[in-house]
Design a protein around this motif. Structure first.
Motif, PDB file in Angstrom:
ATOM      1  N   ASN A  71       0.843  -1.117  -0.055  1.00  0.00           N
ATOM      2  CA  ASN A  71      -0.172   0.054  -0.033  1.00  0.00           C
ATOM      3  C   ASN A  71       0.770   1.303   0.093  1.00  0.00           C
ATOM      4  O   ASN A  71       1.780   1.423   0.867  1.00  0.00           O
TER       5      ASN A  71
ATOM      6  N   TYR B 167      -3.221   7.053   7.492  1.00  0.00           N
ATOM      7  CA  TYR B 167      -3.357   7.488   6.136  1.00  0.00           C
ATOM      8  C   TYR B 167      -3.881   6.993   5.183  1.00  0.00           C
ATOM      9  O   TYR B 167      -3.721   5.790   5.165  1.00  0.00           O
ATOM     10  N   ALA B 168      -4.818   7.384   4.292  1.00  0.00           N
ATOM     11  CA  ALA B 168      -5.385   6.925   3.188  1.00  0.00           C
ATOM     12  C   ALA B 168      -4.247   5.984   2.030  1.00  0.00           C
ATOM     13  O   ALA B 168      -3.251   6.936   1.968  1.00  0.00           O
ATOM     14  N   VAL B 169      -4.869   5.118   1.353  1.00  0.00           N
ATOM     15  CA  VAL B 169      -3.957   4.290   0.669  1.00  0.00           C
ATOM     16  C   VAL B 169      -4.244   5.121  -0.859  1.00  0.00           C
ATOM     17  O   VAL B 169      -5.535   5.288  -1.248  1.00  0.00           O
ATOM     18  N   SER B 170      -3.165   5.539  -1.535  1.00  0.00           N
ATOM     19  CA  SER B 170      -3.442   6.211  -2.845  1.00  0.00           C
ATOM     20  C   SER B 170      -3.136   5.306  -3.962  1.00  0.00           C
ATOM     21  O   SER B 170      -3.536   5.512  -4.923  1.00  0.00           O
TER      22      SER B 170
ATOM     23  N   ARG C 240       0.949   5.032   0.658  1.00  0.00           N
ATOM     24  CA  ARG C 240      -0.106   5.793   1.522  1.00  0.00           C
ATOM     25  C   ARG C 240       0.389   7.392   1.451  1.00  0.00           C
ATOM     26  O   ARG C 240       1.461   7.690   1.182  1.00  0.00           O
TER      27      ARG C 240
ATOM     28  N   THR D 147      -0.321   4.047   9.254  1.00  0.00           N
ATOM     29  CA  THR D 147      -1.540   3.206   8.776  1.00  0.00           C
ATOM     30  C   THR D 147      -3.112   4.318   8.852  1.00  0.00           C
ATOM     31  O   THR D 147      -3.783   3.911   8.356  1.00  0.00           O
TER      32      THR D 147
ATOM     33  N   TRP E  86       8.861   4.704   8.366  1.00  0.00           N
ATOM     34  CA  TRP E  86       8.162   4.825   7.264  1.00  0.00           C
ATOM     35  C   TRP E  86       9.013   5.435   6.473  1.00  0.00           C
ATOM     36  O   TRP E  86       9.970   6.190   6.505  1.00  0.00           O
TER      37      TRP E  86
END
Length: 176
Positions: A48, A57-60, A50, A55, A79
């Motif tokens: 993923n 944060y949204a997956v782009s 992000r 985790t 990260w």
């Protein structure tokens, strides 16, 4: 006084020269102590990407292939902000990355026609015999680079490609 002035100028010039040399040698390091930017590859088959380093944060984007080369451009705790061959950027957990070096054959040439290839040669010479022709976008394993050529493996075939025709090694970068 005439002797002191030239000596003082010499010391000042040497100091400036050393400072300039040190600046040229300076390498940016992330919180891991490793250089930034640097190339790595995706370890997992599902990764993923992000919009932020958590985790929460949204997956782009979702990568579905291990071994793809990515460039780490920033670090925050565990990260890593990465960039792929298409220029897409985002954050992934460091646990999903591998130090194994891979590259993409001329991703900028994708869609330029059917007869566009990156030539893999027997040796690191422009006139060495051809052992394979790689379509743009093919992922190869990097064994070593000498600053001009990289020894790669793709589909069980090993050979050398011009370093300027891959994405996954910096211009002039040498490693074994």
């Amino acid at each position: 006084m005439i002797q002191i002035l030239p000596r003082a100028l010499l010391v000042a010039c040497l100091s400036l020269g050393l400072a300039a040399h040190a600046g040229a040698q300076a390498v940016s390091k992330g919180s891991s102590g490793l250089p930034l930017p640097r190339f790595v590859s995706l370890k997992a088959k599902r990764v993923n990407l992000r919009i932020g380093p958590s985790t929460d944060y949204a997956v782009s984007w979702l990568y579905l292939k291990s071994g793809l080369p990515v460039e780490i451009i920033q670090e925050y705790e565990n990260w890593r902000r990465i960039r792929d061959a298409d220029g897409t950027e985002g954050w992934v957990s460091q646990t999903l990355l591998s130090g194994e070096r891979t590259a993409v054959a001329a991703p900028w040439m994708r869609g330029n026609g059917d007869n566009v290839y990156v030539t893999m040669r027997q040796d690191s010479l422009p006139n060495a015999s051809v052992v394979a022709k790689l379509e743009p976008g093919v992922v190869v394993k990097l064994d070593e680079c000498n600053g001009n050529w990289c020894r790669v493996e793709a589909g069980g075939v090993t050979g050398w490609v011009n370093q300027g025709e891959i994405w996954g090694a910096y211009p002039g970068e040498a490693f074994k």
